[in-house]
Design a protein around this motif. Structure first.
Motif, PDB file in Angstrom:
ATOM      1  N   GLU A 500       0.873  -1.183   0.000  1.00  0.00           N
ATOM      2  CA  GLU A 500       0.000   0.000   0.000  1.00  0.00           C
ATOM      3  C   GLU A 500       0.909   1.231   0.000  1.00  0.00           C
ATOM      4  OE1 GLU A 500      -3.645   0.288  -0.379  1.00  0.00           O
ATOM      5  OE2 GLU A 500      -3.595  -1.154   1.294  1.00  0.00           O
ATOM      6  N   VAL A 501       0.689   2.160  -0.927  1.00  0.00           N
ATOM      7  CA  VAL A 501       1.487   3.402  -0.883  1.00  0.00           C
ATOM      8  C   VAL A 501       0.545   4.599  -0.763  1.00  0.00           C
ATOM      9  CG1 VAL A 501       3.733   3.025  -2.002  1.00  0.00           C
ATOM     10  CG2 VAL A 501       1.670   3.181  -3.408  1.00  0.00           C
ATOM     11  N   PRO A 502       0.964   5.649  -0.049  1.00  0.00           N
ATOM     12  CA  PRO A 502       0.076   6.802   0.135  1.00  0.00           C
ATOM     13  C   PRO A 502      -0.093   7.641  -1.131  1.00  0.00           C
ATOM     14  CG  PRO A 502       2.170   7.155   1.284  1.00  0.00           C
ATOM     15  CD  PRO A 502       2.197   5.759   0.744  1.00  0.00           C
ATOM     16  N   HIS A 503       0.837   7.529  -2.074  1.00  0.00           N
ATOM     17  CA  HIS A 503       0.737   8.310  -3.328  1.00  0.00           C
ATOM     18  C   HIS A 503       1.411   7.502  -4.440  1.00  0.00           C
ATOM     19  CE1 HIS A 503       4.866   9.037  -2.226  1.00  0.00           C
ATOM     20  NE2 HIS A 503       4.431   9.511  -1.070  1.00  0.00           N
ATOM     21  N   ALA A 504       1.193   7.960  -5.662  1.00  0.00           N
ATOM     22  CA  ALA A 504       1.760   7.230  -6.797  1.00  0.00           C
ATOM     23  C   ALA A 504       3.296   7.232  -6.722  1.00  0.00           C
ATOM     24  CB  ALA A 504       1.311   7.877  -8.098  1.00  0.00           C
ATOM     25  N   VAL A 505       3.889   6.129  -7.125  1.00  0.00           N
ATOM     26  CA  VAL A 505       5.360   6.050  -7.182  1.00  0.00           C
ATOM     27  C   VAL A 505       5.745   5.857  -8.647  1.00  0.00           C
ATOM     28  CG1 VAL A 505       7.408   4.783  -6.420  1.00  0.00           C
ATOM     29  CG2 VAL A 505       5.462   5.050  -4.873  1.00  0.00           C
ATOM     30  N   ARG A 506       6.545   6.775  -9.147  1.00  0.00           N
ATOM     31  CA  ARG A 506       6.920   6.727 -10.571  1.00  0.00           C
ATOM     32  C   ARG A 506       8.104   5.773 -10.752  1.00  0.00           C
ATOM     33  NH1 ARG A 506       9.285  10.801 -12.226  1.00  0.00           N
ATOM     34  NH2 ARG A 506       9.924  11.428 -10.142  1.00  0.00           N
ATOM     35  N   MET A 507       7.854   4.651 -11.418  1.00  0.00           N
ATOM     36  CA  MET A 507       8.926   3.671 -11.635  1.00  0.00           C
ATOM     37  C   MET A 507       9.303   3.658 -13.129  1.00  0.00           C
ATOM     38  SD  MET A 507       7.985   0.506  -9.129  1.00  0.00           S
ATOM     39  CE  MET A 507       6.568  -0.066 -10.025  1.00  0.00           C
ATOM     40  N   HIS A 508      10.585   3.816 -13.403  1.00  0.00           N
ATOM     41  CA  HIS A 508      11.076   3.796 -14.798  1.00  0.00           C
ATOM     42  C   HIS A 508      12.039   2.636 -14.993  1.00  0.00           C
ATOM     43  CE1 HIS A 508      10.336   8.232 -16.139  1.00  0.00           C
ATOM     44  NE2 HIS A 508       9.497   7.931 -15.156  1.00  0.00           N
ATOM     45  N   TRP A 509      11.913   1.965 -16.127  1.00  0.00           N
ATOM     46  CA  TRP A 509      12.822   0.868 -16.485  1.00  0.00           C
ATOM     47  C   TRP A 509      13.596   1.230 -17.746  1.00  0.00           C
ATOM     48  CZ3 TRP A 509      13.093  -4.439 -14.725  1.00  0.00           C
ATOM     49  CH2 TRP A 509      12.322  -4.689 -13.577  1.00  0.00           C
ATOM     50  N   THR A 510      14.863   0.918 -17.742  1.00  0.00           N
ATOM     51  CA  THR A 510      15.668   1.150 -18.940  1.00  0.00           C
ATOM     52  C   THR A 510      16.606  -0.046 -19.125  1.00  0.00           C
ATOM     53  OG1 THR A 510      16.585   3.053 -20.106  1.00  0.00           O
ATOM     54  CG2 THR A 510      17.713   2.443 -18.078  1.00  0.00           C
ATOM     55  N   GLY A 511      16.696  -0.520 -20.362  1.00  0.00           N
ATOM     56  CA  GLY A 511      17.360  -1.802 -20.593  1.00  0.00           C
ATOM     57  C   GLY A 511      18.866  -1.783 -20.582  1.00  0.00           C
TER      58      GLY A 511
END
Ligand code: SRM
Ligand code: SF4
Length: 589
Positions: A500-511
């Motif tokens: 559960e998180v209180p706000h959005a978490v921006r996750m980025h993936w790069t190869g």
């Protein structure tokens, strides 16, 4: 080994540069004015006049060619450009000729192979030799991320033909790429693109990338300035109205540009080689300028102030002046040291500025920066998902989530239909690989939200999905060290189930360390790394983890916190990071 952004910052920068883009006292108006820079007259006097001699000269056909005396130690791409200018194929209308040749035959000669793998990238055609031999990814130019239903249908038609080999992606420069393209179709696709008002020219290798702007331009009640006309004008200039602009095809390296139109800084100005920041001067509308932002495997830098302001009518002349400074003076040896910031370091920002001023046409004048820009530094970045009122009364825009930017032909037909039926036929792309449907009559919003496509492309994505970005990865990209898009979706889903998180978490993936997926601006970034083995000693996908990247006002680059974590063992590590840094709690199972 990967170097974290934090470690890289400052490591390779020259003493000639001293910057401060601090905030003003009242919090409104950031310092893109260049105050805080040293007076650099003495530095300029230090520069050997020979250093300011342009490295390229125009040949009789109009191509810019590296002068003989500057060819020592140049990198292989420069040699390839000298052997044959990549734009010849377009400018000398040889597309049909090339398309008629059997692909394997073309690939059998050095010249043909160089065309296929490298020169074609100037046309926006990227051969996927490693993962889709004989097929190309085609990258477009979509200035400001605006596309219409006719264009979307045309692109859908292109990829539909390729069955399972065809798909499309929304990219991290609010752009679109289509996949599966074969050599013999190229002339027809290029013709079709031009008929629907699109181009793919000058979108790869040492070219200018898609000009990024505010995805809410012209519809946002809080916008500062509508960025669309500026980005359209920039794109027209950059591509010579879709016919090629030889003045800027021989740059030392790739180059990125963004025009900022909102306090939210959706445009990521700090990671572009040139960013226009809206600023008034003497009652006139214009832009303060930032220069030199970039990512590369060995070095990442945020853009710095040029201490310059241009009137809004001078957006294109300024771009030309900066680009030709880069073209004339930029380094062309080690490809890792050719981006524009290396030139700024080499000359010092004041000398670089003077060279830009010399190239301002027709005036040869570049004003000093406005003391303050128009960005509200205390602005809280807004979410664009869901339904929002437009500045036009009675109309709304609807932000929808495109999971990791991937589109199939059937999705694109549906998007085009929805844009026509509910809006004005327009779609907007965002740098987070999502879309916005603008100009929807308020009375029709409910019916739009009931469309089946919005089950797949949700207007209310979850807190782990909404900020999810992933580059192409090893499904198609030959440089990739890992698979990205599927891994990103699977991790987000597992986190949704357990955390559960209180706000959005921006996750980025790069190869890989090229960071097309911009891990350094993410709350949590995953960068593919090599050399990791599983418990049986077999090579396996693994990532370096970055945290703390910021976007919007007060933006900054994230730092490396964990190295070489196996992807299949990522969940517990990320759960712990979320609990430690993002106020997360575990869900009751
Ligand atoms: Fe990128 C090279 C994909 C945005 C830094 N990038 C590549 C290539 C062309 C490599 C190749 O030939 O396979 C990738 C094509 C893979 C494919 O099949 O799609 C590729 N880059 C992408 C995209 C599609 C990622 C995505 O999934 O969204 C993005 C296309 C944007 C566009 O529409 O033009 C993309 N690339 C970026 C960004 C992000 C940005 O611009 O904000 C960066 C980092 C920022 C920057 O450049 O300063 C980026 N790409 C690179 C680099 C490293 C550049 C450097 O200076 O070292 C490379 C490799 C290179 O140029 O040597 C690269
Ligand atoms: Fe390919 Fe690496 Fe860019 Fe991802 S970051 S698209 S793997 S070059």
């Amino acid at each position: 080994a990967n170097i974290s952004a934090g470690e890289q910052k400052g490591q390779e920068t020259s003493a000639k540069r001293d910057t401060d883009a601090g905030t003003t006292e009242n919090g409104v108006g950031s310092r893109t004015d260049g105050q805080g820079m040293r007076n650099s007259t003495a530095q300029i006097l230090d520069i050997d006049p020979e250093r300011l001699d342009p490295r390229v000269a125009r040949d009789p056909k109009g191509y810019y060619v590296l002068k003989e005396k500057y060819r020592k130690g140049i990198n292989p791409i420069e040699k390839l450009k000298i052997a044959k200018d990549p734009m010849e194929i377009v400018v000398e209308n040889r597309i049909n000729e090339v398309a008629d040749v059997n692909f394997e035959e073309l690939d059998a000669t050095k010249e043909g192979k160089d065309d296929i793998d490298t020169r074609f990238k100037w046309l926006g055609l990227f051969h996927r030799r490693k993962h889709q031999y004989g097929r190309f990814m085609m990258r477009l130019k979509l200035p400001n991320g605006v596309i219409n239903s006719r264009q979307t249908r045309f692109l859908a038609n292109c990829i539909k033909k390729y069955g399972p080999n065809g798909c499309a992606d929304v990219t991290t420069r609010q752009n679109c790429q289509i996949r599966g393209v074969v050599n013999e179709d190229v002339p027809a696709i290029l013709k079709g693109l031009s008929q629907v008002g699109l181009t793919s020219l000058q979108s790869g290798m040492d070219s200018v990338r898609n000009p990024v702007g505010n995805p809410l331009a012209g519809i946002d009640p809080s916008e500062i300035i509508d960025t669309r006309p500026y980005n359209q004008a920039l794109s027209n200039y950059i591509t010579g109205n879709g016919t090629g602009n030889l003045e800027i095809t021989n740059l030392p390296r790739k180059w990125n540009v963004a025009v900022v139109g909102s306090h939210d800084l959706y445009e990521h100005p700090h990671i572009n080689d040139l960013a226009y920041i809206p600023a008034m001067k003497d009652g006139k509308m214009g832009f303060n300028l930032l220069v030199g932002g970039f990512f590369s495997p060995k070095r990442c830098e945020e853009a710095i102030p040029l201490d310059a302001w241009v009137h809004e009518q001078d957006v294109v002349p300024l771009c030309h002046a900066v680009l030709t400074t880069f073209r004339d003076l930029g380094a062309r040896s080690n490809r890792q040291k050719c981006r524009m910031m290396w030139l700024i370091d080499d000359l010092g920002v004041e000398c670089f500025r003077q060279e830009v001023e010399k190239r301002m046409l027709p005036s040869k004048v570049l004003e000093r920066a406005a003391p303050e820009d128009l960005i509200n530094q205390s602005w809280k970045r807004r979410d664009y998902f869901g339904v929002h009122p437009q500045k036009q009364q009675g109309l709304s825009y609807v932000g929808i989530h495109i999971p990791v930017g991937r589109l199939q032909a059937c999705d694109m037909y549906e998007l085009a239909r929805i844009a026509d039926e509910f809006g004005n036929g327009e779609l907007r792309l965002t740098v987070e690989q999502n879309m916005i449907i603008p100009n929807v009559c308020n009375e029709r919003v409910e019916r739009l939200l009931a469309e089946p496509l919005l089950k797949k492309f949700s207007p209310v994505p979850s807190r782990f999905m909404s900020g999810l970005v992933a580059c192409t990865g090893n499904q198609f990209c030959g440089l990739a060290l890992i698979e990205t898009k599927q891994a990103a979706l699977m991790l987000a889903q597992s986190l949704e189930e357990t955390i559960e998180v209180p706000h959005a978490v921006r996750m980025h993936w790069t190869g890989c360390p090229n960071s097309c997926g911009q891990v350094q601006v993410a709350d949590i970034g995953f960068m593919g790394c090599g050399g990791v083995k599983d418990e049986n000693g077999k090579p396996c996908d693994a990532v370096d983890i970055f945290i703390g990247g910021g976007v919007g006002t007060g933006s900054h680059l994230g730092k490396l916190v964990r190295s070489a974590v196996r992807v299949k063992e990522l969940l517990p590590t990320v759960q712990d990071l979320l609990i430690e840094h993002f106020g997360a709690t575990r869900k009751q199972q």
